[in-house]
Design a protein around this motif. Structure first.
Motif, short mmCIF file in Angstrom:
data_model
loop_
_atom_site.label_atom_id
_atom_site.label_comp_id
_atom_site.label_asym_id
_atom_site.label_seq_id
_atom_site.Cartn_x
_atom_site.Cartn_y
_atom_site.Cartn_z
N ASP A 11 1.09 -1.12 0.33
CA ASP A 11 -0.07 -0.04 0.14
C ASP A 11 0.84 1.11 -0.11
O ASP A 11 1.09 2.39 -0.60
N ALA A 64 2.67 1.87 -3.46
CA ALA A 64 1.10 2.22 -4.52
C ALA A 64 1.44 3.58 -3.86
O ALA A 64 0.79 4.21 -5.00
N ARG A 65 0.94 4.08 -3.40
CA ARG A 65 0.65 5.30 -2.74
C ARG A 65 1.83 6.45 -2.81
O ARG A 65 1.69 7.64 -3.39
N ARG A 79 4.28 6.02 -4.99
CA ARG A 79 4.29 5.68 -6.51
C ARG A 79 3.15 7.22 -7.04
O ARG A 79 4.10 7.68 -8.05
N GLN A 80 1.93 6.53 -6.55
CA GLN A 80 1.07 7.99 -7.28
C GLN A 80 1.30 8.98 -6.65
O GLN A 80 1.06 10.44 -7.39
N ALA A 81 1.81 9.20 -5.51
CA ALA A 81 1.99 10.92 -4.98
C ALA A 81 3.11 11.00 -5.26
O ALA A 81 3.15 12.22 -5.89
N PRO A 89 5.09 10.34 -9.27
CA PRO A 89 5.38 9.95 -9.92
C PRO A 89 6.95 9.15 -10.26
O PRO A 89 6.66 7.85 -10.87
N GLU A 90 8.00 9.77 -10.36
CA GLU A 90 9.32 9.82 -10.18
C GLU A 90 9.77 8.85 -10.05
O GLU A 90 11.09 8.59 -10.31
N TYR A 149 11.12 3.06 -7.71
CA TYR A 149 11.99 2.21 -6.35
C TYR A 149 13.23 0.52 -6.35
O TYR A 149 12.34 0.10 -7.81
N VAL A 201 2.31 9.17 3.21
CA VAL A 201 1.73 9.31 1.75
C VAL A 201 1.15 11.80 1.90
O VAL A 201 1.55 11.50 0.89
#
Lengths: 428, 359
Positions: free
Chosen positions: A310, A313-314, A316-318, A320-321, A324, A407
């Protein structure tokens, strides 16, 4: 303002003026600081389990040196031996294979130097140590010390972009230097990027050449299934404070027929391989924590990996660049490791710290200066990417709120750190 | 305000940070790691780059209850301060590395990063006054005054700086440190150039620049009176260590008058020949009010802890020119000329420039 630094303030060393300020924060808050912050640095050290704390306190109240021959000594010795059995039972070892030490660094030093010395003593031609390029400094620097100060030759096994070792690459190395290798050492799981290595496969290769294999499993025990006998390794490092036990106590699981020259000389308490009065209270608490962590491992890993997924994913969403790092699948359940292009890791850490979020940039020198990670460099990252990385590590006290707090804070922190990074690069 | 306290591990910066906390600022302590290979605990020469200093700074931050970090500025420091220091000596000038460090590191690299990270100002333990009027003044403790090495700061840099110690003497600062429970209260002052651990500047330069044997020439006779192993090791006004083989015609002591890197020559002569009454400066900075359009009567200081002389100063184009009311000896190119306006509330720094020539 005074409330800002309660997390790290003991209050004990404070002068008269500071004591007045610190008194605004109640003593209980100081002790439980980690509960009030977003602690995402469990891979550095994780809070002690309540039962381990209790076991420690109970044993520490007793008197008796485990080496003494009287009743008090026998009682202390009994606690140590029961602990040895508990650890052996859950880690797939025989009790006699558990050598208690002062922690991970000591176990790694003992394994690398001790096995190297013993092997070379038996066969002067065995002067080569094969080690992975992504080892913890306790192994890395031990190998380098042997190479620069004690006539050893080091072979560094490369990793791929995910930080994984290749057993075929090990086989090729051993093929090329079959007669001169003293030992192979490769960590079970990486402390920075969390990549879990194919240990059984690597150990099998080493066994085929009759070469002892050591693994630093400090990050692995309690996180992934670890079975000493089944893994086929000759020696395994485990430590207390990464799994809910105290700092300063650990063990080297050392196969019964594996020769190992002592590093510490003295009373010979542990199989004549390690000397020093046994820390009964620490050992009891360590055993309680190992047993609890290993027994809970499956349930723990499922829960923490879900939280981690979680988080990833969050993040990466917050952002994007964000890159990982590490192996997406074969990975410690609590580990999330990112590079944030254009940012400096230490700026990110400081800005998150100011919001009560604790994470890590990797290793720092003794003065406290952040160093570019040798692990990321070995994975093919350039210096900038290595310096722009942060590790978030979850553990047994982690909650969804921790992920939410991170996040929520991260986008603004990354934005600010990027501006600071831009300032630096335009001026230099 | 959110302020960043630069903490060297010494008593001054610790008390400065404490005062910033007390003034109600949100303070974060930062120790600057400036040495590329930080030496371990060492005795003797004191710098500001040892592990011990880093630890002392951390302990002071603990006592103050402020967050603390170490920032690695070793590469920037090496480039902007150490390499410049060596290059300046090689060019026959006498640099002041502390001044350069303030200009390029503490109030540039560190300040810029601090501002980008959301801080409003940088706090340091320099002994100088910087009041609400924005004017930089000498410390009340004239023996410890550091306005000279801060005079290089621009208006923008001063606007984001806080010097909490200017109204106190060093003795008061030490006493306050003890009262606050800061362990550095009786730590000795640092005097040496921090990156030359043993204090041997000549040896340091020889190491960096190598041996470069040349002649020492008497200005009056033109005769070669001695030899040197590197002109960079000499400073204008220097008398000791010349080992001249030929005695002066009048038997009086001779001093270094000038260094000519092109011919690798050190020129010596009598004390009177050292006297200058005109000083030219380059890259002037003016912070004590609007840039003067006409010549200005004021005072100037030509080296750290040097004498102060009345002068008439003019800014022209890209330079500064000072006519000294009384001659001064031993003015070295590369040092700063700092222009002061005498003031009962502390002499005010009007501006500064790097000395390029003197006659």
């Amino acid at each position: 303002m005074a409330g800002r630094e309660w997390i790290g303030t003991s209050g004990a060393g404070a002068g008269p003026a500071a004591r007045g300020r610190a008194s605004e924060a109640p003593a209980r808050t100081l002790a439980l600081g980690w509960m009030l912050m977003t602690y995402l640095d469990h891979a550095a050290t994780t809070p002690m389990l309540e039962e381990a704390l209790e076991a420690y306190a109970a044993t520490a109240r007793e008197v008796g040196n485990p080496s003494s021959l009287h009743a008090a000594g026998r009682c202390a010795r009994r606690r140590v031996e029961e602990s040895r059995e508990r650890i052996a039972a859950v880690l797939g070892a025989r009790p006699s294979e558990v050598v208690f030490t002062g922690g991970g660094t000591e176990s790694d030093n003992l394994a690398v130097k001790g096995i190297f010395w013993a092997r070379r003593a038996a066969d002067p031609g065995r002067i080569r140590v094969v080690a992975s390029a992504v080892e913890h400094h306790a192994v890395l620097d031990s190998v380098e010390w042997l190479a620069t100060r004690d006539g050893a030759t080091a072979s560094w096994l490369p990793v791929d972009q995910a930080g994984r070792l290749d057993p075929d690459r090990l086989a090729a190395e051993l093929d090329a230097h079959a007669g001169e290798v003293a030992l192979v050492t490769a960590m079970w799981a990486n402390n920075e990027v969390g990549t879990v290595q194919p240990i059984a496969a690597l150990a099998e290769v080493a066994a085929a050449y009759g070469i002892p294999f050591h693994t630093d499993a400090v990050q692995a025990v309690g996180q992934v299934p670890v079975d000493f006998a089944a893994s086929g390794v000759a020696a395994l490092t485990v430590t207390g404070h990464k799994l809910g036990g105290p700092v300063g106590v650990g063990a080297l699981l050392l196969g019964r027929d594996v020769g190992c020259t002592p590093v510490l000389h003295g009373g010979g308490q542990e199989r004549d391989v390690r000397s020093g009065t046994l820390d009964a209270a620490g050992i009891v608490a360590f055993a309680v924590a190992v047993e609890a962590a290993v027994k809970a491992q499956q349930e723990y890993a499922a829960r923490v990996a879900a939280l981690r997924d979680d988080l990833v994913a969050r993040v990466r969403q917050a952002v994007p660049e964000a890159v990982y790092n590490g192996d997406p699948a074969d990975r410690l359940p609590g580990n999330a490791h990112f590079s944030f292009p254009g940012c400096e890791g230490d700026a990110l850490l400081m800005l998150l710290d100011a919001q009560g979020i604790a994470c890590s940039t990797g290793s720092a020198c003794s003065a406290g200066v952040a160093q570019p990670s040798h692990v990321l460099l070995a994975m093919g990252a350039d210096d900038d990417r290595a310096r722009s990385s942060l590790r978030f590590s979850l553990g047994h006290t982690s909650t969804a709120e921790d992920v939410a707090a991170l996040v929520a804070a991260l986008p603004a922190v990354v934005e600010r750190a990027r501006r600071a990074g831009a300032v630096k690069s335009t001026r230099s | 305000m959110r302020v960043l306290a630069a903490m060297s591990g010494g008593v001054d910066s610790a008390v400065a940070a404490a005062r910033a906390v007390e003034a109600g600022h949100d303070v974060t302590g930062v120790h600057l790691a400036l040495a590329r290979n930080p030496q371990t605990y060492r005795t003797g020469a004191r710098g500001c780059c040892t592990l011990e200093d880093s630890r002392d700074a951390r302990r002071a931050a603990d006592v103050l209850g402020i967050p603390f970090y170490v920032w690695d500025l070793a590469d920037r420091f090496h480039e902007d301060v150490v390499e410049t220091f060596v290059a300046e000596y090689a060019a026959g000038r006498t640099p002041n590395p502390c001044l350069r460090c303030n200009e390029k590191i503490k109030f540039a690299a560190v300040l810029d990063r601090a501002v980008a990270l959301g801080f409003d100002a940088v706090v340091t333990g320099h002994h100088a006054r910087l009041g609400p009027d924005g004017l930089l003044r000498r410390s009340v403790d004239l023996g410890k005054d550091q306005s000279y090495v801060l005079a290089v700061l621009t208006r923008e840099q001063l606007d984001r700086s806080i010097f909490p110690l200017g109204d106190s003497t060093k003795a008061q600062v030490r006493e306050e440190a003890a009262r606050r429970g800061l362990a550095v209260a009786d730590k000795p002052d640092s005097h040496d150039i921090c990156f030359i651990a043993d204090g041997d500047t000549r040896g340091f330069l020889a190491d960096k620049l190598g041996e470069a044997p040349g002649e020492i020439v008497d200005a009056r006779t033109g005769a070669v009176v001695g030899a040197h192993s590197g002109a960079y090791a000499y400073t204008v006004g220097q008398r000791k260590g010349l080992s001249l083989g030929v005695p002066a015609p009048d038997g009086k002591p001779r001093y270094v008058l000038s260094i000519t890197p092109k011919t690798n020559t050190v020129t010596v002569g009598p004390a009177e020949a050292l006297e200058v009454s005109t000083v030219a400066g380059e890259r002037p900075v003016w912070t004590g009010g609007p840039r003067p359009t006409a010549a200005l009567d004021c005072e100037v200081q030509l080296r750290a802890h040097g004498q102060v002389v009345p002068a008439n100063v003019r800014l022209d184009g890209a330079g500064l020119r000072a006519e000294l009311r009384e001659p001064v000896r031993g003015v070295a190119a590369g040092q700063a000329i700092v222009v002061y306006r005498p003031d009962p509330g502390g002499d005010v720094v009007l501006g500064s420039a790097t000395i390029s020539a003197a006659a």
